[in-house]
Design an enzyme around this catalytic site. Structure first.
Site, PDB file in Angstrom:
ATOM      1  N   HIS A  95      56.700  28.799  41.608  1.00 16.84           N
ATOM      2  CA  HIS A  95      56.504  29.389  40.791  1.00 16.84           C
ATOM      3  C   HIS A  95      54.977  30.019  40.601  1.00 16.84           C
ATOM      4  CE1 HIS A  95      55.225  27.063  37.819  1.00 16.84           C
ATOM      5  NE2 HIS A  95      54.595  27.837  37.574  1.00 16.84           N
ATOM      6  N   ASP A 126      61.310  23.613  41.594  1.00 19.74           N
ATOM      7  CA  ASP A 126      60.458  24.572  41.316  1.00 19.74           C
ATOM      8  C   ASP A 126      58.828  23.855  43.084  1.00 19.74           C
ATOM      9  OD1 ASP A 126      58.090  26.443  40.825  1.00 19.74           O
ATOM     10  OD2 ASP A 126      58.122  25.693  38.625  1.00 19.74           O
ATOM     11  N   SER A 209      49.208  24.910  36.869  1.00 21.28           N
ATOM     12  CA  SER A 209      50.687  24.676  37.754  1.00 21.28           C
ATOM     13  C   SER A 209      50.443  24.174  39.402  1.00 21.28           C
ATOM     14  CB  SER A 209      51.168  25.756  37.720  1.00 21.28           C
ATOM     15  OG  SER A 209      51.578  26.266  36.044  1.00 21.28           O
TER      16      SER A 209
END
Length: 357
Positions: A95, A126, A209
């Site tokens: 992402h 992911d 992230s």
């Protein structure tokens, strides 16, 4: 609990006079007898020493690991990454890179941005791998830890670029292991359902992230990916509840991408169907309707057909596509499970040998 991209402990109040008297009595005895200091003083002296040792451990970990962490700038997002090998491969979240093919990468320790290009993305977990076009000085591959050794209570540090603040570090503990978490699609999420995640109290903010969750042995034990949100707070983040993809899964995916340019063996169980959530008469989710079930797929081979509504898989009740994904995340390809389904007015059971995603 929704997931996206505390209670204070009561204090025991003691009368001030009692504390003062106790101190006076101890001090008086010590002064009068000339004895060695009571054990309490030794304990008090040891406390700053222990704190200094822990602080030194933190500094050592940061010094060891920060050269393995980078900031990734994509056209519409900003995140973090971890240096995977000495050939310039960087592992991060899918992402973070979105649909982009080229990125600007900056070392957490500073320096000029370097161009990197996408090798492959695997949104189902992911994860993604990009590769630097040139290797900046000072970067070094991270050391990945043993996921089986990760346990509740371990002290961990999260390193990355929260809110664009490159090279930031937060600290916490491993709050739990083995969590299955479904990621939303809002804000660029992949919608993936990911099993065996590490829950941590270390702050995970936008930009963290794809970074590194590390132990005090300077080992990466996970890739910070998600922070919990509280619907009662208007979807705001729930402090102290973050999730990281375990190192074992990171290595499994990244090794395949580096070697083959794509994921060839997901290790994730599947029914091999196309399905959709169905509602009951009260407009509540009531199962997953099979839209397509290829004859050579796991469900098709077991006799499931389009129109069947799956209501249970193994020990898990199935009400939505998400709950089905979460149930499958706890299994492996080749596992044999009982699937309960409704066909017309009758309920049936099928023994399904799970396929691979």
């Amino acid at each position: 609990m929704d997931v996206s991209r505390a209670h204070a402990r009561p204090r025991l109040l003691l009368p001030v006079t009692a504390a003062v008297c106790a101190a006076a009595i101890v001090g008086g005895c010590s002064a009068a007898t000339g004895d060695t200091p009571p054990p309490e003083r030794s304990t008090q002296a040891a406390a700053p020493l222990a704190a200094n040792e822990l602080q030194d451990d933190y500094r050592a970990v940061i010094k060891n690991v920060l050269p393995s962490v980078v900031q990734i700038d994509a056209a519409d997002s900003l995140g973090s990454g971890v240096v995977y090998d000495d050939k310039g491969h960087i592992v991060t979240n899918a992402h973070v890179i979105g649909q982009e093919k080229a990125f600007k990468v900056t070392a957490a320790t500073g320096g000029q941005p370097v161009t990197a290009r996408l090798v492959s993305s695997y949104p189902e977990q992911d994860l993604a791998v990009i590769k630097l076009e040139s290797l900046p000085q000072g970067l070094k591959p991270a050391k990945f830890g043993d996921s089986a050794a990760v346990d509740m209570g371990q002290i961990v540090l999260a390193m990355g670029s929260p809110l664009g603040l490159s090279g930031s570090v937060t600290q916490g503990i491993v709050s739990a292991t083995g969590r299955t978490v479904s990621e939303g699609r809002a804000g660029g999420g992949t919608g993936a359902t990911i099993g065996d995640m590490v829950q941590t109290s270390a702050a995970i903010n936008p930009g963290n992230s794809g970074g590194a969750l590390v132990n005090l042995d300077s080992e990466v034990i996970g890739i910070p990916t998600l922070a919990a949100t509280d619907p009662e707070m208007g979807g705001g983040s729930a402090p102290g509840i973050g999730f990281a993809i375990p190192a074992s899964m990171v290595r499994t995916v990244a090794d395949q991408i580096v070697k083959d340019g794509k994921v060839t063996d997901s290790g994730r169980a599947a029914l091999n169907i196309t399905g959709r959530t169905v509602l009951d008469d009260d407009y509540e989710p009531a199962g997953v309707a099979v839209v397509e079930a290829p004859a050579n797929g796991a469900a098709g081979r077991a006799g499931l057909k389009p129109g069947d509504v799956i209501t249970r898989l193994g020990d898990a009740d199935i009400t939505t596509i998400t709950s089905l994904s979460e149930a499958l995340a706890s299994h492996r390809p080749g596992d044999r499970v009982t699937v309960v389904y409704v066909r017309g007015a009758t309920t049936g059971r099928a023994e399904v040998t799970l396929g691979e995603m």
